[in-house]
Design a protein around this motif. Structure first.
Motif, PDB file in Angstrom:
ATOM      1  N   UNK A  14      10.533  23.828  30.546  1.00 49.31           N
ATOM      2  CA  UNK A  14      10.227  23.526  31.957  1.00 49.31           C
ATOM      3  C   UNK A  14      10.096  24.818  32.743  1.00 49.31           C
ATOM      4  N   UNK A  15      10.988  25.748  32.477  1.00 52.04           N
ATOM      5  CA  UNK A  15      10.918  27.038  33.197  1.00 52.04           C
ATOM      6  C   UNK A  15       9.614  27.768  32.897  1.00 52.04           C
ATOM      7  N   UNK A  16       9.178  27.693  31.625  1.00 51.33           N
ATOM      8  CA  UNK A  16       7.920  28.362  31.254  1.00 51.33           C
ATOM      9  C   UNK A  16       6.759  27.732  32.019  1.00 51.33           C
ATOM     10  N   UNK A  17       6.764  26.402  32.117  1.00 51.51           N
ATOM     11  CA  UNK A  17       5.680  25.740  32.859  1.00 51.51           C
ATOM     12  C   UNK A  17       5.751  26.082  34.340  1.00 51.51           C
ATOM     13  N   UNK A  18       6.980  26.190  34.845  1.00 51.48           N
ATOM     14  CA  UNK A  18       7.129  26.520  36.271  1.00 51.48           C
ATOM     15  C   UNK A  18       6.630  27.934  36.557  1.00 51.48           C
ATOM     16  N   UNK A  19       6.794  28.791  35.563  1.00 46.60           N
ATOM     17  CA  UNK A  19       6.320  30.162  35.737  1.00 46.60           C
ATOM     18  C   UNK A  19       4.810  30.156  35.985  1.00 46.60           C
ATOM     19  N   UNK A  20       4.093  29.289  35.260  1.00 49.86           N
ATOM     20  CA  UNK A  20       2.645  29.267  35.528  1.00 49.86           C
ATOM     21  C   UNK A  20       2.339  28.569  36.846  1.00 49.86           C
ATOM     22  N   UNK A  21       3.179  27.602  37.258  1.00 46.68           N
ATOM     23  CA  UNK A  21       2.968  27.010  38.597  1.00 46.68           C
ATOM     24  C   UNK A  21       3.167  28.081  39.669  1.00 46.68           C
ATOM     25  N   UNK A  22       4.185  28.926  39.460  1.00 44.86           N
ATOM     26  CA  UNK A  22       4.432  30.014  40.418  1.00 44.86           C
ATOM     27  C   UNK A  22       3.227  30.963  40.426  1.00 44.86           C
ATOM     28  N   UNK A  23       2.672  31.207  39.241  1.00 43.37           N
ATOM     29  CA  UNK A  23       1.487  32.056  39.132  1.00 43.37           C
ATOM     30  C   UNK A  23       0.341  31.484  39.956  1.00 43.37           C
ATOM     31  N   UNK A  24       0.161  30.173  39.870  1.00 47.68           N
ATOM     32  CA  UNK A  24      -0.929  29.522  40.620  1.00 47.68           C
ATOM     33  C   UNK A  24      -0.690  29.665  42.124  1.00 47.68           C
ATOM     34  N   UNK A  25       0.568  29.523  42.522  1.00 45.45           N
ATOM     35  CA  UNK A  25       0.892  29.690  43.947  1.00 45.45           C
ATOM     36  C   UNK A  25       0.599  31.122  44.387  1.00 45.45           C
ATOM     37  N   UNK A  26       0.973  32.058  43.542  1.00 45.09           N
ATOM     38  CA  UNK A  26       0.755  33.476  43.904  1.00 45.09           C
ATOM     39  C   UNK A  26      -0.739  33.778  43.997  1.00 45.09           C
ATOM     40  N   UNK A  27      -1.522  33.157  43.099  1.00 44.36           N
ATOM     41  CA  UNK A  27      -2.973  33.337  43.179  1.00 44.36           C
ATOM     42  C   UNK A  27      -3.509  32.853  44.523  1.00 44.36           C
ATOM     43  N   UNK A 286       7.242  24.652  48.028  1.00 43.63           N
ATOM     44  CA  UNK A 286       6.290  25.693  48.423  1.00 43.63           C
ATOM     45  C   UNK A 286       4.877  25.132  48.423  1.00 43.63           C
ATOM     46  N   UNK A 287       4.563  24.347  47.409  1.00 47.31           N
ATOM     47  CA  UNK A 287       3.229  23.747  47.320  1.00 47.31           C
ATOM     48  C   UNK A 287       2.954  22.844  48.517  1.00 47.31           C
ATOM     49  N   UNK A 288       3.938  22.007  48.854  1.00 46.79           N
ATOM     50  CA  UNK A 288       3.752  21.067  49.971  1.00 46.79           C
ATOM     51  C   UNK A 288       3.563  21.849  51.278  1.00 46.79           C
ATOM     52  N   UNK A 289       4.484  22.796  51.528  1.00 48.19           N
ATOM     53  CA  UNK A 289       4.465  23.521  52.796  1.00 48.19           C
ATOM     54  C   UNK A 289       3.182  24.328  52.985  1.00 48.19           C
ATOM     55  N   UNK A 290       2.731  24.945  51.886  1.00 48.48           N
ATOM     56  CA  UNK A 290       1.583  25.852  52.005  1.00 48.48           C
ATOM     57  C   UNK A 290       0.262  25.140  51.727  1.00 48.48           C
ATOM     58  N   UNK A 291       0.341  23.851  51.429  1.00 50.79           N
ATOM     59  CA  UNK A 291      -0.888  23.101  51.179  1.00 50.79           C
ATOM     60  C   UNK A 291      -1.615  23.545  49.911  1.00 50.79           C
ATOM     61  N   UNK A 292      -0.845  23.967  48.917  1.00 52.95           N
ATOM     62  CA  UNK A 292      -1.453  24.365  47.641  1.00 52.95           C
ATOM     63  C   UNK A 292      -1.078  23.312  46.600  1.00 52.95           C
ATOM     64  N   UNK A 293      -2.079  22.825  45.909  1.00 48.20           N
ATOM     65  CA  UNK A 293      -1.768  21.830  44.879  1.00 48.20           C
ATOM     66  C   UNK A 293      -1.279  22.541  43.625  1.00 48.20           C
ATOM     67  N   UNK A 294      -0.052  22.252  43.231  1.00 47.29           N
ATOM     68  CA  UNK A 294       0.471  22.915  42.030  1.00 47.29           C
ATOM     69  C   UNK A 294       0.785  21.870  40.980  1.00 47.29           C
ATOM     70  N   UNK A 295       0.495  22.242  39.744  1.00 42.00           N
ATOM     71  CA  UNK A 295       0.869  21.342  38.649  1.00 42.00           C
ATOM     72  C   UNK A 295       2.328  21.574  38.331  1.00 42.00           C
ATOM     73  N   UNK A 296       3.056  20.468  38.202  1.00 40.44           N
ATOM     74  CA  UNK A 296       4.484  20.581  37.898  1.00 40.44           C
ATOM     75  C   UNK A 296       4.775  19.962  36.539  1.00 40.44           C
ATOM     76  N   UNK A 297       5.759  20.500  35.836  1.00 39.69           N
ATOM     77  CA  UNK A 297       6.062  19.968  34.506  1.00 39.69           C
ATOM     78  C   UNK A 297       6.601  18.532  34.549  1.00 39.69           C
TER      79      UNK A 297
END
Ligand code: NDP
Length: 297
Positions: A14-27, A286-297
């Protein structure tokens, strides 16, 4: 063969998947931030908070830590929460419990902006969960749901017994299992210290979630063959170890393992999942607040 559910491994995934969600947010120009607030000098609380900060760092979440003197007036804590509510870099807020006695813990939970409520304990989020459209699921029961899914335990139509009715584990656990949703659709019985015949209930269960805080109170005699056992309990008992104690669950692992088709160990079962799901809620917030759609595990 009994499946020993490896919470550490599931949490790592789950943490590994979240790392890529964080990556998407950072992008998208967003760095998720989690604020931890500690108003205690209890070593266990200090350890929990520092572990949560370390977890954040590992997946790329910005950790913000606020410490308040446990003897300070309660208003200092409320003011700190207000500031974090207003801070655009903070997406999730967690106040480490317990707070000192002179602080009203219910007021603390209500003071946190419900859209930043990484623990999912604000009454608004509790209500949303009960009503069947959860925003932030409380971390421990959410972690249990993920563990069940990872072990391919379908909860639909199953008899689930939750032992414990606390607001942080038992009640939200029961609420998740009873939802008309994936990971729910179970027939749920909630047991507690006034339950007349606990063993009669657990023996009828396909799934037992133990969250009573009583060392090894559920043994194999109280379980039926093929049951799935999730042990939330973390209890210190005296032992001949370097530290002078060891951690045991609410389930007597050895005898329960003889009956169970799947079981979580303590440590290494639910604990790592609780930590992972806190990161999940922060990323979601973070996704909700910033209006970014993030994939979650
Ligand atoms: P609480 O003490 O808040 O609640 C315990 C619940 O268990 C209460 O509802 C209580 O009943 C019930 N209970 C106590 N004794 C019995 C008994 N003999 N028979 C039936 N029910 C009983 O604890 P928490 O919910 O906060 O935590 C439960 C356990 O889970 C603890 O060991 C805790 O350390 C652990 N925990 C682990 C986490 C993890 O990440 N692994 C996270 C959170 C907790 P009543 O309401 O009647 O008093």
């Amino acid at each position: 063969m009994t499946d020993i559910i490896d919470g550490k491994a599931v949490a790592e995934g789950i943490r590994a998947e979240l790392e890529s969600s964080v990556g998407a947010l950072k992008d998208a120009g967003v760095t998720p931030g989690l604020a931890t607030v500690l108003m205690s000098d209890d070593p266990a609380s200090e350890t929990y908070v520092s572990m949560k900060q370390r977890d954040c760092e590992e997946v790329g979440i910005e950790g913000i830590h606020v410490e308040i003197d446990p003897d300070a007036p309660a208003s200092e804590l409320y003011d700190a929460i207000d500031e974090l509510n207003d801070d655009p870099e903070v997406h999730g807020i967690l106040v480490q419990m317990p707070v000192p006695e002179h602080v009203d813990s219910r007021r603390v939970l209500r003071a946190i902006d419900p859209t930043k409520d990484a623990d999912g304990f604000h009454p608004e989020n509790v209500g949303m969960l009960v009503a069947g459209h959860p925003r932030f699921k409380p971390c421990t029961p959410h972690g249990v749901q993920k563990l069940l899914a990872s072990a391919n335990v379908d909860t639909e139509g199953k008899d689930a017994v939750v032992v414990g009715r606390s607001n942080i584990v038992g009640k939200p656990m029961a609420n998740l299992l009873v939802q008309k949703a994936d990971g729910g659709n179970a027939t749920v019985t909630v047991c507690h210290s006034r339950t007349a015949d606990l063993a009669a209930k657990t023996r009828e269960a396909d799934i037992v979630v133990a969250a009573a805080g009583v060392p090894e109170m559920i043994d194999g005699e109280m379980l039926s063959d093929g049951v799935t056992v999730i042990d939330v309990g973390v209890n210190r008992v005296d032992a001949d170890t370097e530290k002078g104690y060891e951690l045991v669950g609410d389930v007597d692992f050895e005898s329960a393992k003889e009956k169970a088709s799947a079981i979580t160990p303590v440590p290494g079962g639910v604990g790592p999942m609780t930590r992972a799901m806190l990161l999940y809620n922060t990323v979601k917030a973070a996704g909700i607040r910033e209006g970014v759609e993030v994939e979650l595990p």
